[in-house]
Design a protein around this motif. Structure first.
Motif, PDB file in Angstrom:
ATOM      1  N   ALA A 207      35.258 -26.223 -61.912  1.00  0.00           N
ATOM      2  CA  ALA A 207      34.996 -27.460 -62.178  1.00  0.00           C
ATOM      3  C   ALA A 207      34.918 -28.369 -60.083  1.00  0.00           C
ATOM      4  CB  ALA A 207      36.611 -28.042 -62.582  1.00  0.00           C
ATOM      5  N   GLU A 208      33.835 -29.290 -60.451  1.00  0.00           N
ATOM      6  CA  GLU A 208      34.095 -30.027 -59.282  1.00  0.00           C
ATOM      7  C   GLU A 208      35.349 -30.930 -58.649  1.00  0.00           C
ATOM      8  OE1 GLU A 208      30.870 -33.636 -59.444  1.00  0.00           O
ATOM      9  OE2 GLU A 208      29.742 -31.867 -59.123  1.00  0.00           O
ATOM     10  N   LYS A 209      35.510 -31.392 -60.159  1.00  0.00           N
ATOM     11  CA  LYS A 209      36.810 -32.474 -59.945  1.00  0.00           C
ATOM     12  C   LYS A 209      37.377 -32.320 -61.239  1.00  0.00           C
ATOM     13  CE  LYS A 209      38.052 -37.323 -58.863  1.00  0.00           C
ATOM     14  NZ  LYS A 209      38.064 -38.687 -59.105  1.00  0.00           N
ATOM     15  N   VAL A 210      39.013 -32.273 -61.161  1.00  0.00           N
ATOM     16  CA  VAL A 210      39.867 -32.510 -61.968  1.00  0.00           C
ATOM     17  C   VAL A 210      40.658 -33.395 -62.216  1.00  0.00           C
ATOM     18  CG1 VAL A 210      41.412 -31.365 -62.874  1.00  0.00           C
ATOM     19  CG2 VAL A 210      39.516 -29.440 -62.523  1.00  0.00           C
ATOM     20  N   VAL A 211      41.373 -34.317 -62.987  1.00  0.00           N
ATOM     21  CA  VAL A 211      41.485 -34.927 -63.146  1.00  0.00           C
ATOM     22  C   VAL A 211      42.670 -35.075 -63.996  1.00  0.00           C
ATOM     23  CG1 VAL A 211      42.496 -37.734 -63.238  1.00  0.00           C
ATOM     24  CG2 VAL A 211      40.147 -37.437 -61.977  1.00  0.00           C
ATOM     25  N   GLY A 212      44.283 -34.722 -63.520  1.00  0.00           N
ATOM     26  CA  GLY A 212      44.967 -34.889 -64.186  1.00  0.00           C
ATOM     27  C   GLY A 212      46.202 -35.739 -64.334  1.00  0.00           C
TER      28      GLY A 212
ATOM     29  N   ILE B  77      41.630 -31.666 -56.739  1.00  0.00           N
ATOM     30  CA  ILE B  77      42.458 -32.510 -57.993  1.00  0.00           C
ATOM     31  C   ILE B  77      43.196 -33.081 -57.663  1.00  0.00           C
ATOM     32  CG2 ILE B  77      44.406 -31.869 -59.962  1.00  0.00           C
ATOM     33  CD1 ILE B  77      44.131 -28.645 -59.020  1.00  0.00           C
ATOM     34  N   GLU B  78      42.813 -34.731 -58.444  1.00  0.00           N
ATOM     35  CA  GLU B  78      43.642 -36.008 -58.507  1.00  0.00           C
ATOM     36  C   GLU B  78      44.695 -35.947 -59.542  1.00  0.00           C
ATOM     37  OE1 GLU B  78      42.736 -40.675 -58.345  1.00  0.00           O
ATOM     38  OE2 GLU B  78      41.373 -39.392 -58.803  1.00  0.00           O
ATOM     39  N   TYR B  79      46.351 -36.435 -59.064  1.00  0.00           N
ATOM     40  CA  TYR B  79      46.843 -36.489 -60.188  1.00  0.00           C
ATOM     41  C   TYR B  79      46.643 -38.444 -60.098  1.00  0.00           C
ATOM     42  CZ  TYR B  79      47.831 -31.677 -60.255  1.00  0.00           C
ATOM     43  OH  TYR B  79      47.815 -30.032 -60.141  1.00  0.00           O
TER      44      TYR B  79
END
Length: 250
Positions: A66-71, A91-93
């Motif tokens: 994945a290029e970017k993951v927002v959790g 990853i951005e939480y």
């Protein structure tokens, strides 16, 4: 009205963590493998994880390309663990209830949610917002407690024989969609019961095509190791759905 945030209750948080550490826990044996089996190739994809918890899945999505993951998660305790144990530059939480995802100002190729949506009262609103956040042809893959679970509120869940063996589940009020309160480590946990037809029709009416539905069951090899899970043939614990946003939808 404030959103339910049971995972920041210390008693619940510790009890839940101990269950997840057990080798025989149903999440690891059934729900997570099924959810991940429905994932597309994540290479270069932008992924949104609704109710990301400890962030373990977010790390897996990055490892899958994945290029970017927002959790997002409503629990500060969960996100503390995620940011400490499962951090990554991609990853951005975000501390955010699932009901508020319309505030996110970006698009995603895949939206994933693991065992969170049965805690959400406004399922229809969340599904519409997920559709709006997805790119055309984007995928929405989620698991929730099986409707045969969410319809249970009070009384004995099982009818048993004289030896205590489970004969069948006691199913009642399946057709009454409602909020149920139950006890799991602590009292007053709210879950929302919806029928299969409501779940499917809500997705279709929001602009999704249903691609696959799975009710995970144990195979022979797993039953040899964990025979206690034979009761899933009476009542699966989980429902897992893969849906795709229509290509013509902006």
């Amino acid at each position: 009205m404030p959103k339910q945030n049971i995972f920041d209750n210390e008693t619940f948080f510790e009890g839940y963590r101990k269950i997840r550490e057990k080798e025989s826990n149903a999440n690891d044996l059934f729900e997570i493998p099924t959810l991940f089996s429905l994932l597309p190739d994540l290479t270069g994809k932008r992924v949104l994880d609704l109710g990301c918890g400890y962030g373990e899945h977010c790390i897996s999505f990055v490892q899958k390309g994945a290029e970017k993951v927002v959790g997002i998660d409503i629990s500060e305790k969960m996100l503390e663990v995620a940011k400490s144990e499962n951090r990554n530059p991609r990853i951005e939480y975000l501390l955010m209830p699932i009901e508020d995802i319309a505030q996110i100002a970006e698009k995603f190729d895949v939206v994933i949610s693991s065992l969170a949506l049965h805690y959400v009262e406004d399922f229809e609103g969340v599904v519409r917002n997920v559709n709006n956040l997805l790119t055309p042809g984007g995928e929405f893959i989620f698991s929730q407690e099986h409707p045969f679970n969410t319809c249970h509120s009070t009384g004995e869940r099982w009818t048993r024989d004289e030896k205590g063996e489970k004969i069948h589940i006691n199913l009642k009020n399946y057709g009454i969609e409602r909020e149920n309160e139950s006890t799991w480590f602590v009292d007053g946990i709210k879950k929302y019961h919806r029928m299969f037809s409501t779940i499917v029709n809500t997705l279709v009416e929001a602009g999704f095509a249903i691609e696959k539905m799975v009710e995970p069951l144990p195979d022979e090899e797993l039953l040899k190791k964990f025979p206690e899970h034979k009761d899933l043939f009476h009542k699966p614990d989980f429902l897992v759905i893969k849906a795709r946003k229509h290509l013509g939808t902006p």
